[in-house]
Design an enzyme around this catalytic site. Sequence first.
Site, PDB file in Angstrom:
ATOM      1  CG  ASN A   1      -3.359  -1.520   4.269  1.00 35.35           C
ATOM      2  OD1 ASN A   1      -4.385  -1.659   4.944  1.00 35.35           O
ATOM      3  ND2 ASN A   1      -2.724  -0.360   4.190  1.00 35.35           N
TER       4      ASN A   1
ATOM      5  NE  ARG B   1      -3.064   0.101   8.371  1.00 38.63           N
ATOM      6  CZ  ARG B   1      -3.963   1.006   8.045  1.00 38.63           C
ATOM      7  NH1 ARG B   1      -4.700   0.854   6.968  1.00 38.63           N
ATOM      8  NH2 ARG B   1      -4.133   2.078   8.789  1.00 38.63           N
TER       9      ARG B   1
ATOM     10  CG  HIS C   1      -1.661   7.161  10.942  1.00 29.91           C
ATOM     11  ND1 HIS C   1      -2.279   8.372  11.191  1.00 29.91           N
ATOM     12  CD2 HIS C   1      -2.365   6.594   9.935  1.00 29.91           C
ATOM     13  CE1 HIS C   1      -3.309   8.527  10.387  1.00 29.91           C
ATOM     14  NE2 HIS C   1      -3.386   7.458   9.610  1.00 29.91           N
TER      15      HIS C   1
ATOM     16  NE  ARG D   1     -11.460   8.840  10.470  1.00 32.33           N
ATOM     17  CZ  ARG D   1     -10.342   8.269  10.063  1.00 32.33           C
ATOM     18  NH1 ARG D   1      -9.170   8.863  10.277  1.00 32.33           N
ATOM     19  NH2 ARG D   1     -10.365   7.109   9.433  1.00 32.33           N
TER      20      ARG D   1
ATOM     21  CD  GLU E   1       1.459   3.293   6.715  1.00 29.58           C
ATOM     22  OE1 GLU E   1       0.700   3.132   7.678  1.00 29.58           O
ATOM     23  OE2 GLU E   1       1.110   3.823   5.649  1.00 29.58           O
TER      24      GLU E   1
END
Length: 398
Positions: free
Chosen positions: A10, A91, A180, A241, A385
């Site tokens: 990842n 990923r 996600h 963010r 994940e």
Amino acid sequence: MSNKLVLVLNCGSSSLKFAVIDASTGDDQISGLAECFGLEDSRIKWKANGEKQVASLGAFTAHREAVEYIVDNILSAHPQIAEQILAIGHRVVHGGEKFTHSVIIDESVVQGIEDCAALAPLHNPAHLIGIRAAQAAFPSQPQVAVFDTAFHQSMPEKAFIYALPYKLYRENSIRRYGMHGTSHLFVSREAAKVIGKNIEETNVICAHLGNGASVTAIKGGKSVDTSMGLTPLEGLVMGTRCGDIDPSIIHHLVSRLGYTLDEVNNLMNKQSGLLGISELTNDCRGIEEAYEQGHKGATLALDIFCYRLAKYIASYTVPLGRLDALVFTGGIGENSDLIRAKVLNLLEIFSFEVDDERNKAARFGNQGQITTDKGPIALVIPTNEEWVIAEDAMSLLK
């Protein structure tokens, strides 16, 4: 030792998470993180056979050098594990509309990931470097790309089309994609098991809460709406963010206050959210500590974070019609009993009733129901994940 091991990579903008996963059980044989690429304190941390280790990488290290270190120094020290790696799973944040499921990587896939780089400029280029490095290190093993956006390709047009001129979608692919997805897929699947239903009959709302955060409405195992958009900026308040804002603020910042577009982009992505409101930190643990001490900025940041999250959750009952469970996951979702309680209390219209003991127990890797048995169900389910990526890699090999 299993013969279904997958090396999962990842690659972030300045880091690389890795793990050797047993695809059949989800157990990791080796896991670690290389971080702070390009800085003097660049380092790699890993755990193998329960033993933790750390090493310095040097200022000139990036993804390629990190992959080489993993192969030459970590996997070589565990040949009984390395020789059983059947595939490499990557990923990939953005697959656009081209990739609706995981794929074995060939040159056309590499080109497709590159074509989507403008939609995830901090991530897709890093993924490509990691893919090239892994191809060089493992020339005989298949490489598999697993896309964050793929799970959300089941959304209907009414959920993903923006109210802009339609030709911007038709000609430039401007639409909501969501992120996600791998986490939302795993958690919704696990939630169905917990409540004892088939995934095809299960309706859940999943809140993946970390430095990046998103909510997804999942109906019968399929994503029908999600809070992130063309990029990861849309939706919830996050670590740095801003999430949803009036788009005219951008024009105001540029025309009235003299910001450049690059400065606006940096402001919204890296200086806003919990950090911008609190003027302290983007780390939720620091925000909670300051909140407990009565810090005004931290209190406001936490209140806005929870309020916006609760509003999104409430709105996502619309595409579901029936809600079987609300699920919290991600670093914040799995560990902050404070935020979970505040959000559930804001959702009083749905009659959620927090069980304080259950809520406190469901932290630090522990999953479980955090509401009483009287009303709707809220769960904490740690995401995995990497296991999804390993599973997809093995299924494609078959």
